[in-house]
Design an enzyme around this catalytic site. Structure first.
Site, short mmCIF file in Angstrom:
data_model
loop_
_atom_site.label_atom_id
_atom_site.label_comp_id
_atom_site.label_asym_id
_atom_site.label_seq_id
_atom_site.Cartn_x
_atom_site.Cartn_y
_atom_site.Cartn_z
N GLU A 108 0.82 -1.21 0.00
CA GLU A 108 0.00 0.00 0.00
C GLU A 108 0.85 1.26 0.00
OE1 GLU A 108 -3.38 0.51 0.00
OE2 GLU A 108 -3.97 -1.61 -0.09
N TYR B 97 -3.83 4.31 5.72
CA TYR B 97 -3.03 3.14 6.04
C TYR B 97 -1.71 3.17 5.27
CZ TYR B 97 -1.53 -1.76 6.01
OH TYR B 97 -0.79 -2.91 6.10
#
Length: 324
Positions: free
Chosen positions: A124, A146
């Site tokens: 990510e 995140y």
């Protein structure tokens, strides 16, 4: 005897890592937030593990614990691991998944003797990259709270490494197992496929079915963590299978494994499940891990989906047997 400290020890990766380390004969310590079902299950399986209640946001308490244990290996696997949750709680995500890592690295750097740290990074951090596959040189451009928190932690790991601390990071792509909670889409799919096959559920609601992910088997990724931590030189390693599949592919594989012939007709798309700034396609290049660590995945996509479905079918059948 190797003394090891694991944050997030009761989670999917932490529990598999604990299994490996106990089998090696290591002295294992783990950080838990409280005695939930996962922590109790881990304690029952490995009563010799020392579980310490604490909070990653308590930098002083964390430093005191690390100083008191003086472990030779530290694996930081804790944090908010749901992208969807990170959008609901961005400040908490930054504190737990990002800033707390600095406190842990700082505490480790102050220990006498050699200590090796593994930081669980994430694909990510790349956001929605223009090119696939991604490797360690892919620009860091996260597009979720995140991802930003993980990118901060990833950068801090590099800074402490430059100052002499042995810090290895695994840029982990999606990895699954029966220990994945149903809050994650993969386990939601396999549990639903099992229930549908047994007539306990009619349909499955999901978000974007076209999203592509590089899914691997969690115990394989834990093996990579150990290899990276015990390598001669600390570094960053993409851990991935190199093959991507859509959510629709995952659904189809799960229904096949469960023996559901009309699986496609059972799926409903719910716009509420489509998260902001969704990453469309992820596929990793683990060439460095293969070359330097000798690592390779051992379970393919269909194999991991089948294992998860079989586990969920067993849980339902065992529950029915107990109820009977």
């Amino acid at each position: 005897m190797t003394r090891v400290f694991i944050t997030g020890i009761s989670g999917q990766d932490g529990s598999y890592l604990a299994d490996r380390l106990v089998a090696e004969g290591a002295e294992v310590h783990g950080l838990i937030r409280g005695w939930d079902d996962d922590a109790r299950a881990l304690h029952e399986r490995h009563p010799g593990i020392d579980l310490h209640e604490g909070d990653l946001s308590d930098a002083t308490g964390l430093a005191d614990l690390v100083r008191g244990l003086a472990p030779s290996e530290i694996y930081n696997l804790a944090g908010i691991s749901s992208v969807a949750q990170s959008w609901r709680e961005p400040v908490l995500t930054g504190q737990i998944t990002g800033v707390a890592v600095t406190a842990l690295l700082d505490a480790a750097s102050r220990l006498p003797g050699e200590v090796r740290v593994f930081q669980a990074s994430s694909s990510e951090i790349f956001g929605d990259p223009e090119h696939a596959p991604q490797d360690e040189s892919t620009p860091i451009a996260p597009n979720s709270p995140y991802g930003v928190a993980k990118a901060y932690a990833h950068r801090m790991a590099a800074l402490f490494r430059a100052r002499g601390l042995f810090v290895a990071t695994g840029i982990l792509y999606n990895h699954e197992s029966p220990r994945r909670p149903e809050a994650f889409v993969t386990r939601k799919i396999t549990a639903a496929a099992a229930r549908i096959s047994l007539g306990l559920q009619e349909t499955l609601e999901l978000g974007d079915l076209t999203v592509e992910r590089d899914w691997g088997w969690a115990p394989d990724y834990v093996d990579a963590m150990l290899r990276a931590t015990r390598h001669d030189v600390p570094g960053d390693f993409v851990i991935a299978t190199g093959k991507s599949h859509t959510v629709a592919d995952f659904v189809a594989a799960a229904f096949r494994a469960a023996g559901v012939a009309d699986g496609a007709d059972r799926v409903r798309v719910n716009p509420e499940f489509i998260r902001p700034a969704e990453i469309s396609r992820m596929r990793g290049d683990a060439g460095r891990a293969r070359a330097e660590l000798g690592w390779a995945p051992s379970v393919d996509f269909d194999g991991l989906v089948s294992r998860m479905v079989e586990h969920d079918l067993s849980l339902i059948r065992e529950g029915a047997g107990s109820a009977g």
